[in-house]
Enzyme design. Structure first.
Site: not given
Length: 619
Positions: A280, A365, A393
């Site tokens: 990354k 979540e 969610r």
């Protein structure tokens, strides 16, 4: 520049392979140049440049379908599909999205923005292909972080039964796998995908099973021995045990190697996981050193990596962070929970101070809410800190696990209302609507930073489910003199006159104050009430206002359907209160990306738009 040769999908296939490295470097330079001006997702995009190039070289877009999980790493994909000239206005109003968008390009196979959805979508697309007798590849690219989401595992479980090709690219930029195991794994991966190996495996199994009496037992024992050897050498046995072929790990910056593996993967008539290792932030030292800090960035100076605006005013998340830590110091039962967003929701400082009371559940979540319910049932005081858009969610868990049991869980809902550049998938437009429907849920919407602090302190003593919603952006210090103590279910009168009453929620109180001034300049008498509690609604205040006001204007930064205004209207109708009710709310539609002030103006909920709506109704 080599990048200039790419004007439309598949132009990359005309690039000489010896120039791939140069193209990757030009793409990174281009992304740095553009994102440093507009802001956006940086580290994730820098990390997948070669991976994206390899996918575009190995597959034929738009015939083949490429689905990016979350989608914040799709900038190189946009470049390679002919959208280079649009990058000056990426994430700006009227410009291209920072996420894949089917309305934007036929090469964007599926809209994404939330995590852990790509395998489900890709599997559905693969089945649609098979049912229609079509012939194309489906590739879902999912990051290792997105695999913390339970939906990804539900999809993997389902994918294991697929009898046709479906490729899942696991973009791993965090896990560390040793070189030795990686080499053995690559060797075994190539062996298992070779046609000769698959044919031999099928023939041996078929012939052994025919041996009278012991054939099937031999096949079973050989299979068990093979699985045991695999467990020693193959890091992807989790996938193999689900009947999903695992290939890798593969160097995510080695384009020829990835092309070869993708070509092998598409031969198999089953679900295949290709494990790709990337770095990354690759190619930009500040992002490589601190990839989290450069995940989503505001405009910055490329040479230093520092933001162009050195001084930043405290935002609502900062206020939450400071007050929450003060509360936790006094109350050891307080715990903080985040779904992989400790920095975004303001729990970083809390984590440092109280690590044993900090919980990051990953991009999960649903689990986070029920986990909070379990903590509450065990006598703790949990705060689930989450963006409004992501709380959607976990709707079932809020009802089933928190509210039915009336558990002491507080939802700190950040980014409520319009959030701007991330667009449709991230705007927090629905929380008032879906939370109001739940019996037992209480909802507080503070008007400024001082009221947010008071609301948090109120929550520390409150018993039962409570949601506190607050926006993204600089914490308003306006109306500081209006700071009446918070009383459960009671609103706050800021200005009291007669004729017109503005009844506003949260951030819209400040807008309502501007509207009031303009109405008064036109000769109207106007009261202003800060609703504070969306639920329970202050019905006594409505009855009080009905005695001296003919017009009631509700103002909210939420969709109109099921929102605050509709709730007020229903109460007034039930009580037969003689108001003419005017609603100022976000239209029942999805709001695209762009500057928040521009968006408010375009949808008519800024002061000018609200005034126009009110005057039109009054006329």
């Amino acid at each position: 520049m080599i990048l200039d040769q790419i004007q439309k999908p598949n132009d990359i296939k005309n690039i000489d392979p010896k120039d791939y490295s140069q193209l990757a470097e030009e793409i990174r330079e281009f992304l740095l140049e553009k994102i440093s001006v507009t802001g956006g997702h940086l580290a994730s995009n820098l990390g997948v440049v070669e991976l994206t190039m390899a996918l575009h070289l190995a597959f034929d877009l738009p015939k083949d379908k490429l689905i990016w999980d979350v989608g914040h790493q799709s900038y190189t994909h946009k470049l390679l599909t002919g959208r280079k000239e649009d990058f000056d206005e990426i994430r700006c109003y009227g410009g291209i999205s920072g996420f894949p968008n089917r309305k934007e390009s036929v090469c964007d196979a599926f809209n994404t923005g939330h995590s852990s959805t790509s395998i489900s979508a890709g599997l559905g697309m693969a089945h649609a292909r098979d049912l229609k007798g079509e012939d194309y590849s489906v590739v879902s690219v999912i990051g290792d972080g997105a695999l913390t989401g339970g939906m990804a595992y539900e999809a993997l479980n389902n994918a294991s039964r697929l009898k046709s090709n479906f490729i899942i690219v696991l973009n791993d930029n965090n896990m560390s796998i040793s070189e030795n195991i990686g080499g053995v794994s690559r060797m075994l991966g190539n062996l298992r995908t070779a046609p000769q190996y698959n044919d031999l495996k099928a023939n041996v199994t078929q012939n052994l099973s025919r041996v009278p009496g012991i054939g099937n037992q031999l096949v079973k024992r050989i299979s068990m021995a093979k699985q045991g050897i695999k467990q020693l050498f193959i890091p992807g046995m989790f996938f193999e045990n689900m009947d999903i072929t695992y290939l890798g790990p593969v160097d995510g910056h080695d384009i020829p190697m990835m092309i070869n593996v993708f070509q092998e993967a598409r031969r198999l008539n089953r679900a295949v996981v290709v494990h790709v290792m990337t770095k990354k932030g690759r190619g930009y030292e500040p992002a490589e050193r601190h990839p989290e800090a450069y995940h989503g960035v505001n405009p910055f100076v490329v040479e230093t990596g520092k933001p162009k605006k050195e001084k930043r005013e405290p935002n609502y998340t900062d206020v939450f962070s400071k007050v929450f830590c003060q509360m936790a110091e006094k109350d050891e039962s307080i715990v903080g929970i985040t779904a992989a967003m400790p920095d975004g929701v303001g729990l970083k400082r809390f984590h440092k101070l109280y690590p044993e009371r900090f919980f990051d559940v990953g991009i999960a979540e649903e689990h986070g809410v029920t986990f909070a319910a379990g903590l509450a049932a065990g006598g703790m005081k949990p705060y689930f800190c989450v963006y409004s858009s992501f709380l959607q969610r976990a709707y079932d868990q809020i009802i089933h696990d928190v509210c039915i049991q009336n558990l002491n869980v507080t939802f700190a809902i950040d980014r409520a209302g319009l959030v701007g550049s991330d667009g449709e998938t991230h705007q927090g437009l629905f929380d008032l609507s879906f939370l109001q429907t739940i019996p037992g849920m209480s909802i507080l919407a503070p008007k400024n930073c001082f009221e947010l602090a008071d609301a948090l302190r109120f929550s520390a003593e409150f018993e039962g489910p409570l949601a506190i919603r607050y926006p993204r952006g600089t914490a308003s210090k306006k109306m500081k003199s209006f700071r009446a103590p918070i009383v459960y279910g009671k609103s706050e009168i800021l200005y009291e006159e007669e004729e017109i009453a503005l009844f506003a929620v949260g951030t819209m109180v400040e807008t309502a104050c501007q509207v009031r001034n303009q109405l008064k300049a036109r000769g109207y008498n106007v009261s202003l009430v800060n609703a504070r509690f969306v639920k329970p609604l202050d019905e006594e205040m409505l009855e009080y206002l009905a005695r001296g006001h003919k017009v009631l204007v509700t103002m909210e930064e939420n969709v109109q359907s099921g929102g605050f205004g509709e709730h007020v209207t229903a109460i007034c109708t039930k009580k037969k209160l003689p108001f003419h009710i005017i609603s100022v709310a976000i239209p029942n539609s999805y709001v695209e990306h762009g500057n928040v002030d521009i968006l408010k103006h375009e949808i008519g909920i800024d002061a000018e738009g609200a005034l126009h709506t009110i005057l039109k109704e009054l006329e």
